[in-house]
Design an enzyme around this catalytic site. Structure first.
Site, mmCIF file in Angstrom:
data_model
loop_
_atom_site.group_PDB
_atom_site.id
_atom_site.type_symbol
_atom_site.label_atom_id
_atom_site.label_comp_id
_atom_site.label_asym_id
_atom_site.label_seq_id
_atom_site.Cartn_x
_atom_site.Cartn_y
_atom_site.Cartn_z
ATOM 1 N N GLY A 434 42.591 45.067 58.677
ATOM 2 C CA GLY A 434 41.286 45.709 58.746
ATOM 3 C C GLY A 434 40.189 44.760 58.279
ATOM 4 N N SER A 435 39.197 45.334 57.598
ATOM 5 C CA SER A 435 38.006 44.558 57.227
ATOM 6 C C SER A 435 38.264 43.473 56.192
ATOM 7 C CB SER A 435 36.917 45.506 56.709
ATOM 8 O OG SER A 435 36.524 46.404 57.723
ATOM 9 N N SER A 436 39.428 43.492 55.528
ATOM 10 C CA SER A 436 39.732 42.398 54.597
ATOM 11 C C SER A 436 39.884 41.078 55.344
ATOM 12 C CB SER A 436 41.002 42.698 53.806
ATOM 13 O OG SER A 436 42.139 42.740 54.664
ATOM 14 N N LYS A 438 37.689 40.115 57.705
ATOM 15 C CA LYS A 438 36.360 39.671 58.154
ATOM 16 C C LYS A 438 35.910 38.352 57.523
ATOM 17 C CE LYS A 438 34.870 44.323 59.429
ATOM 18 N NZ LYS A 438 34.115 45.531 59.042
#
Length: 700
Positions: A434-436, A438
């Site tokens: 997920g966003s980790s 980015k």
């Protein structure tokens, strides 16, 4: 087989061959050669060689047949076979060699030297044996000194085991994580039991989780006397102190120990055992030991293991087995009839296993376990500048002591049938980040020059697609904000920004850079980890998949330790650290990937992640409340669902968090993943848990 070595010169005989001619003469010549062999091969040397060769073949009856008549009259065949078998097989004699001096007088005993390998090492001795000729054949004049020169008829050969201890495992501060300790041994003293004890045995069996038949079998062993202590089960004191509930589910108000001691004859005493003081918090990391099984023994018997050996079955106990194992020593002696040692034949000293010191800090390990023990989670803590791994935690967990002490079928079934999979080591697996993920996309974009940190990608609302070729598929995000630049995109965790970033980077460049970062490779670490991937195929199959990968969805799966290593580049001028687990004082850091990112890209991401926590709009702002340190990091919520329309999928929550100051100058990077956070606050659930952990660590 026995071998004769040395400088002995074989005797030579010269035959006069007359050339008379004819087949009959040739036949006579062949017969003569057979006669020659029969007459001259029956030497004392040959008989002794044959005798010694039969030892390794375990053909003791044939050895007896080589004795002279007087010797056979003085020792019965069965006694001879039993004595030789017990001694030679008891000492595990093998590789027996003979060295016979040349040209010896047959009226004198034959002198020779024997060398053999035994379980206690090499044994060498000089022998002198008389021979008698019976019916033209040399036969051995035997007595017990033929086995060993100092062995008398009433003497015994003793093999003594010299005990060794398995090596211990310690944390970085010398705290014992696995090693020698004591447990409670529950057993029965037959002479103190009730005369009619069947009901008592049934009750004891129910408490111990065994059967009446099993206890009765142990009580009936041949060695058991009225005053013997018959051990039934080993338990920890914690287990004994647990409240006892009857098989009918009725709480008795007594502890298990109290209930056991109600039965006459029950005795609880201490016994030595491998112990794991921190229980479930270290079980996935350390693993456990058990007695060797038949398959393992077959594979390892050449390394000195036997049926009684204890071996590592999982975790570090298995990984470091060759170093931790205790190598028993042995002493072989001749004892007289009173049991006094006459001669020490050989001794192999015992070797204790090696002590291993880990980089693990039990404080972090235990605090993380306590915080997440009710969740399905995994956690990695490391020093991103040195590569030292401070904690590896997987929850839920199991207790290593259950396996050491003998796990019951009920407990085994409970562990294996638990839907939360407590035996599953999540820290070794891969997960949608997920966003980790980015910050990784951002660093790749800056490194490759696909965009700059100040480049504004433009406002796109809460949903976006590149063009109509995407059909109905759109990338969605949760927050609108002004200024779609890298820092703001990280603060607000904007999916659309990082989808656009991935497209700007391009499929080929993104794949090449991720390959460089270790995707699809083995992680250079003691414990085997599943390799990370960015696609189920060789590359990104579609533009949509590429866009989704930019914010950690699509087919991206990352191992937590690997992700921590990638984050370490933000601390090391763009170099990815090599993680390590075994403590080494003064070790210089080494890099898994040098120049993973440019120094400028790494520094930009490092500074921007401070805002994710410090900025009130940041998704990790709750971590700003930790007193005593300044924290930075990145949250992530990964959706696990069949399609964009799937409303029943689950979510994984992530938080990668590190301190930028505090902790006496030590830098700590902590990365956590929790399953099933949907409806529990998403990644915010993880942030709040981590705040608890940081506060507890800092309070000590």
């Amino acid at each position: 087989m026995a071998k004769k070595k040395g400088s002995k010169v074989r005797k030579k005989r010269h035959l006069l061959i007359l050339e008379i001619g004819g087949v009959a003469v040739l036949a006579a010549l062949v017969a003569g050669l057979v006669l020659y062999r029969n007459v001259f091969s029956d030497t004392r040397d040959a008989v002794l060689e044959e005798y010694m060769g039969l030892i390794e073949k375990k053909e003791y009856e044939k050895m007896y047949d080589l004795l002279d008549t007087a010797s056979q009259e003085s020792v019965h065949k069965e006694d001879f076979i039993t004595r030789n078998k017990n001694i030679y097989e008891g000492i595990e004699a093998k590789d027996i060699t003979l060295d016979i001096a040349e040209e010896q007088d047959t009226s004198q005993p034959l002198s020779y030297r024997v060398t053999m390998e035994t379980l206690a090492g090499e044994v060498t001795y000089d022998g002198n044996t008389f021979f008698e000729k019976e019916k033209g054949t040399w036969r051995i004049v035997w007595d017990d000194s033929m086995i060993f020169p100092d062995l008398g008829k009433e003497d015994k050969v003793s093999v003594t085991s010299l005990e060794a201890k398995r090596g211990s495992i310690y944390d970085r501060n010398g705290v014992l994580l696995a090693g020698q300790g004591t447990v409670q041994s529950v057993g029965l003293v037959p002479g103190k039991m009730n005369v009619q004890a069947e009901e008592d045995i049934q009750g004891i069996a129910a408490i111990l989780g065994t059967t009446q038949e099993n206890i009765e079998t142990q009580l009936a062993a041949s060695w058991v006397k009225e005053d013997s202590f018959v051990p039934l089960k080993e338990m920890t004191q914690t287990q004994l102190d647990e409240p006892y509930t009857s098989p009918e589910g009725i709480a008795t108000g007594a502890s298990i120990q109290d209930k056991l001691l109600e039965y006459p004859g029950v005795l609880i005493t201490e016994a030595e055992s491998r112990v794991y003081p921190y229980g479930e918090s270290t079980s996935h990391l350390l693993g456990y030991v058990q007695q060797i099984n038949a398959e393992e023994l077959e594979e390892m018997k050449d390394k000195g293991y036997d049926e009684q050996s204890v071996v590592g079955k999982s975790g570090l106990e298995k990984l470091y087995e060759d170093r931790l194992r205790a190598k028993e020593g042995y002493k072989i002696s001749i004892l007289d009839s009173q049991g006094n040692e006459k001669t020490a034949l050989a001794m192999k000293p015992a070797e204790d296993g090696e002590e291993i010191h880990l980089t693990i800090d039990i404080q972090w390990q235990q605090k993380l376990y306590d915080a997440y023990k009710e969740d399905k989670s995994c956690s990695v803590v490391m020093n991103p500048k040195s590569g030292e791994v401070l904690a590896l935690v997987s929850t839920p967990s199991f207790n290593s002591m259950d396996f050491v002490l003998g796990i019951s079928q009920t407990k085994w079934d409970e562990l294996n049938n638990n839907p939360d999979k407590p035996m599953y080591n999540r820290v070794r697996e891969t997960w949608a980040p997920g966003s980790s993920f980015k910050p990784v996309t951002g660093a790749v974009g800056l490194t490759t020059g696909a965009f700059t940190a100040e480049e504004d990608f433009g406002a796109s609302g809460l949903s976006w697609q590149k063009d109509e070729s995407w059909g109905n598929y759109k990338v969605t995000t949760l927050h609108e904000y002004n200024g779609a630049v890298l820092k703001n995109a990280l603060i607000y965790s904007d999916n659309i920004y990082f989808a656009k970033a991935a497209l700007k980077i391009g499929a080929d460049t993104f794949a090449k850079q991720l390959d460089k970062l270790g995707f699809g490779q083995d992680i250079p670490f003691d414990i085997g980890m599943t390799s990370s991937q960015y696609s189920n195929g060789d590359t990104f199959e579609t533009e949509v998949q590429l866009a989704d990968s930019g914010y950690g969805q699509g087919q991206v799966l990352v191992n937590p330790l690997h992700l921590a290593c990638i984050y370490s580049a933000f601390f090391n001028e763009g170099n990815m650290i090599s993680p390590y687990l075994e403590y080494q004082e003064g070790k210089n850091p080494s890099y898994w990937v040098e120049n993973a990112f440019t120094p400028e890209a790494a520094a930009t991401i490092y500074e921007d992640l401070k805002e994710v926590v410090s900025n009130p709009e940041g998704t990790g702002h709750s971590a700003a409340q930790v007193a005593g340190v300044a924290l930075a990091g990145k949250t992530g919520t990964a959706e696990i669902k069949e399609s964009q329309e799937d409303k029943d999928g689950t979510e994984l929550g992530w938080f990668a968090v590190y301190n930028t100051e505090g902790l006496d100058g030590q830098t700590v990077l902590m990365l956590n993943m929790v399953e099933d956070v949907k409806g529990r606050g998403g990644s915010g659930y993880v942030v709040n848990k981590d705040v608890e952990v940081w506060n507890q660590v800092l309070a000590e």
